[in-house]
Design a protein around this motif. Sequence first.
Motif, short mmCIF file in Angstrom:
data_model
loop_
_atom_site.label_atom_id
_atom_site.label_comp_id
_atom_site.label_asym_id
_atom_site.label_seq_id
_atom_site.Cartn_x
_atom_site.Cartn_y
_atom_site.Cartn_z
N TYR A 70 2.07 1.95 -10.99
CA TYR A 70 1.40 0.92 -10.19
C TYR A 70 2.37 0.28 -9.19
O TYR A 70 2.02 0.08 -8.03
N THR A 71 3.58 -0.01 -9.64
CA THR A 71 4.54 -0.67 -8.74
C THR A 71 4.93 0.24 -7.58
O THR A 71 5.22 -0.24 -6.48
N THR A 72 4.92 1.55 -7.80
CA THR A 72 5.20 2.50 -6.71
C THR A 72 4.10 2.42 -5.66
O THR A 72 4.37 2.37 -4.46
N THR A 73 2.85 2.41 -6.11
CA THR A 73 1.72 2.30 -5.18
C THR A 73 1.79 0.97 -4.42
O THR A 73 1.62 0.93 -3.20
N LEU A 74 2.05 -0.11 -5.15
CA LEU A 74 2.16 -1.43 -4.53
C LEU A 74 3.25 -1.45 -3.46
O LEU A 74 3.01 -1.90 -2.34
N LYS A 75 4.43 -0.97 -3.80
CA LYS A 75 5.56 -0.98 -2.86
C LYS A 75 5.24 -0.15 -1.62
O LYS A 75 5.52 -0.57 -0.49
N LEU A 76 4.66 1.02 -1.83
CA LEU A 76 4.32 1.90 -0.71
C LEU A 76 3.32 1.21 0.22
O LEU A 76 3.45 1.26 1.45
N MET A 77 2.33 0.54 -0.36
CA MET A 77 1.32 -0.14 0.46
C MET A 77 1.92 -1.34 1.19
O MET A 77 1.54 -1.63 2.33
N GLN A 78 2.86 -2.01 0.57
CA GLN A 78 3.55 -3.11 1.26
C GLN A 78 4.34 -2.59 2.45
O GLN A 78 4.34 -3.20 3.53
N ILE A 79 4.99 -1.45 2.28
CA ILE A 79 5.73 -0.82 3.38
C ILE A 79 4.76 -0.41 4.49
O ILE A 79 5.03 -0.62 5.68
N MET A 80 3.62 0.17 4.11
CA MET A 80 2.62 0.58 5.10
C MET A 80 2.10 -0.62 5.88
O MET A 80 1.84 -0.53 7.09
N PHE A 81 1.94 -1.75 5.21
CA PHE A 81 1.51 -2.97 5.87
C PHE A 81 2.56 -3.42 6.89
O PHE A 81 2.24 -3.74 8.04
N LYS A 82 3.83 -3.40 6.50
CA LYS A 82 4.91 -3.80 7.40
C LYS A 82 5.02 -2.87 8.60
O LYS A 82 5.35 -3.30 9.70
N LYS A 83 4.74 -1.57 8.40
CA LYS A 83 4.79 -0.58 9.49
C LYS A 83 3.60 -0.72 10.44
O LYS A 83 3.61 -0.16 11.52
N GLY A 84 2.54 -1.41 9.99
CA GLY A 84 1.34 -1.52 10.81
C GLY A 84 0.32 -0.44 10.55
O GLY A 84 -0.65 -0.29 11.29
N ILE A 85 0.50 0.33 9.48
CA ILE A 85 -0.44 1.40 9.12
C ILE A 85 -1.64 0.82 8.39
O ILE A 85 -2.75 1.34 8.49
N LEU A 86 -1.43 -0.27 7.65
CA LEU A 86 -2.50 -0.95 6.92
C LEU A 86 -2.66 -2.38 7.41
O LEU A 86 -1.71 -3.00 7.86
N ILE A 87 -3.87 -2.88 7.26
CA ILE A 87 -4.19 -4.28 7.50
C ILE A 87 -4.47 -4.90 6.14
O ILE A 87 -5.11 -4.27 5.29
N ARG A 88 -4.00 -6.12 5.93
CA ARG A 88 -4.16 -6.76 4.62
C ARG A 88 -4.80 -8.13 4.81
O ARG A 88 -4.41 -8.90 5.68
N THR A 89 -5.82 -8.41 3.98
CA THR A 89 -6.44 -9.73 3.98
C THR A 89 -6.44 -10.25 2.55
O THR A 89 -6.49 -9.47 1.59
N LYS A 90 -6.39 -11.56 2.42
CA LYS A 90 -6.38 -12.17 1.09
C LYS A 90 -7.82 -12.50 0.69
O LYS A 90 -8.58 -13.05 1.48
#
Length: 132
Positions: A42-62
């Motif tokens: 799970y932490t691997t998936t979380l970290k990868l998605m956080q990196i994708m967010f920082k790169k601008g590949i993903l958009i994140r909303t709370k």
Amino acid sequence: MKEPLIKPTDAELEILNVLWKNGPSTVREIHQELTKTKDSGYTTTLKLMQIMFKKGILIRTKHKRSHIYKPAQKEEETKNLLLNKFVNSLFHGSTSGAVMQLLGNNKTSAEELSEIRKLIDEMEDNRLHDDK
């Protein structure tokens, strides 16, 4: 077409494919989908998605206590970008070379060949109308 600054990695594409298929999702939902086909923490998936967010590949909303992620770019745009880079780098920009290689190395079903013929016919018809 707005191109992302960074081409997604294979692992990032796996996450994007889940999001394109299922729509906006939490890390937990994406992780559950990914673990159907491979072992991943799970932490691997979380970290990868956080990196994708920082790169601008993903958009994140709370939303409440969770983050909801979605792709920053449409599936078709990303696939076109990756395909163009692939054709340019491996086939020196030759679309026909890429298609010939692909069709020559794989068993293409009669249904797929029919769809390809239909697409070629439509493209030829459009070019004829554009030339007039």
